[in-house]
Motif scaffolding. Sequence first.
Motif, mmCIF file in Angstrom:
data_model
loop_
_atom_site.group_PDB
_atom_site.id
_atom_site.type_symbol
_atom_site.label_atom_id
_atom_site.label_comp_id
_atom_site.label_asym_id
_atom_site.label_seq_id
_atom_site.Cartn_x
_atom_site.Cartn_y
_atom_site.Cartn_z
ATOM 1 N N ARG A 165 0.881 -1.161 -0.175
ATOM 2 C CA ARG A 165 -0.016 0.655 -0.490
ATOM 3 C C ARG A 165 1.071 1.197 -0.031
ATOM 4 N NH1 ARG A 165 -5.251 1.069 1.535
ATOM 5 N NH2 ARG A 165 -5.826 -0.695 2.496
ATOM 6 N N ILE A 185 0.555 8.497 -9.930
ATOM 7 C CA ILE A 185 -0.342 6.856 -9.164
ATOM 8 C C ILE A 185 -0.035 6.059 -10.607
ATOM 9 C CG2 ILE A 185 -2.885 6.209 -9.373
ATOM 10 C CD1 ILE A 185 -2.966 9.580 -8.645
ATOM 11 N N ASP A 186 -0.110 6.343 -11.638
ATOM 12 C CA ASP A 186 0.084 5.501 -13.065
ATOM 13 C C ASP A 186 1.629 4.607 -12.606
ATOM 14 O OD1 ASP A 186 -2.155 6.204 -14.001
ATOM 15 O OD2 ASP A 186 -0.893 7.161 -15.738
ATOM 16 N N LYS A 189 0.447 2.068 -10.017
ATOM 17 C CA LYS A 189 -0.636 0.886 -10.471
ATOM 18 C C LYS A 189 0.321 -0.554 -10.934
ATOM 19 C CE LYS A 189 -4.555 3.491 -8.958
ATOM 20 N NZ LYS A 189 -6.310 3.953 -9.733
ATOM 21 N N GLU A 190 0.990 0.172 -11.844
ATOM 22 C CA GLU A 190 1.461 -0.231 -13.362
ATOM 23 C C GLU A 190 2.449 -1.656 -12.247
ATOM 24 O OE1 GLU A 190 5.261 -0.118 -16.385
ATOM 25 O OE2 GLU A 190 3.839 1.454 -15.635
ATOM 26 N N GLY A 192 1.882 -2.865 -9.405
ATOM 27 C CA GLY A 192 0.906 -3.914 -9.043
ATOM 28 C C GLY A 192 0.385 -2.788 -7.185
ATOM 29 N N GLU A 194 -1.574 -0.564 -4.167
ATOM 30 C CA GLU A 194 -2.613 -0.415 -4.034
ATOM 31 C C GLU A 194 -1.940 0.832 -3.490
ATOM 32 O OE1 GLU A 194 -6.205 -0.967 -0.615
ATOM 33 O OE2 GLU A 194 -4.930 -2.545 -1.262
ATOM 34 N N VAL A 195 -2.598 1.671 -4.716
ATOM 35 C CA VAL A 195 -2.734 3.389 -3.712
ATOM 36 C C VAL A 195 -4.021 4.249 -3.296
ATOM 37 C CG1 VAL A 195 -2.466 5.790 -5.202
ATOM 38 C CG2 VAL A 195 -1.344 3.403 -5.998
ATOM 39 N N TYR A 197 -5.609 7.919 -2.711
ATOM 40 C CA TYR A 197 -5.064 9.039 -2.742
ATOM 41 C C TYR A 197 -5.706 9.707 -2.264
ATOM 42 C CZ TYR A 197 -5.378 13.385 -5.324
ATOM 43 O OH TYR A 197 -4.977 14.435 -5.981
#
Length: 329
Positions: A165, A185-186, A189-190, A192, A194-195, A197
């Motif tokens: 996380r 963020i991208d 997420k790439e 894997g 868990e973001v 915001y």
Amino acid sequence: MTKKLMSSVLVGIFLLSIPFFAAAEGKHFEDVSIIFFPGGSEGDSFASVVYRGAKAAEEDLGPKVDYMWSSWLPDKMVAQFKDAIAKNPDGIAIMGHPGVAAFQPLVDEAIAKGILVTSQNTTLPEIEAKYKDKGFGYVGQELYPSGLMLAKGAAQRAGLKAGDRAMVWGLLGQETRGLRTKGCIDALKEIGVEVDYLEISDQVNSDAASGTPVIASYIAAHPDVKMIITDHGALTATLGTYLKAANKKPGEIFGAGFDLSAATTAAIKEGWVGAVLDQQPWLQGYLPILQICLAKKYGFAGLHIDTGAAIIDNSNIDFVAPLAEQGIR
């Protein structure tokens, strides 16, 4: 030759020619008047470095420069831009945070009155393309790629893996400025990750210390968070304060963000901040002043200058720390 390399070469030529200007005619651009936006408030860790760069250009080149402080509030920048146009200077150097839609009609108005406009820190691509031949340039980092670079570098240093996380505290709500947050963020997420915001409120945007309870509350609700990215120079400089308030020790949560300053340098050395992308804000002060002077006197077109730099961490902080103490880096 790439556009970026060409811009760098041109900037180098201009900077090397400053001593010639001074020797030939003293203050070479004394007849130029400029209104400049440092972005934040006086004393702000980032805006103060931008201001020092602009003041250095003012001293070196000789234009008359007035400064408008905006507390990083887009609505205030728009209102101040209107006031700046009414003063009818030769040029205005704006922060692009309000975005194209908000600024386009005002830039149109300024250009129609014969006022040069250029931007720093946040790109205004459509406006830049429209008025590049009239001296509208850009000095700052490329926002989305900078977000990607910082998040990937920070995640690697923090040892993040899929399922971990992380929290990103940013400015997605701002049209163009939010691209850097999106890049962060991208990138996560790439991998894997868990973001979570959080949007930086206007209050925290203007007063970083007021964000302390926000971070403390978030960490209390998400004790498994392994990394926090702050997409804001003043917030990055305050990460140590936030984490102390949450009863965390240095390195327990990996802190990352943008913009080197004396406070951020101390936070890196103390272990509160693990990675920072330095966008060299001093240049975002100096070069827009130079841009307006050159466009006014010689009709030079707008230059697009990427000031984004490598990531600073505890392995290379000692080299730039003295410059950060002087308000140059």
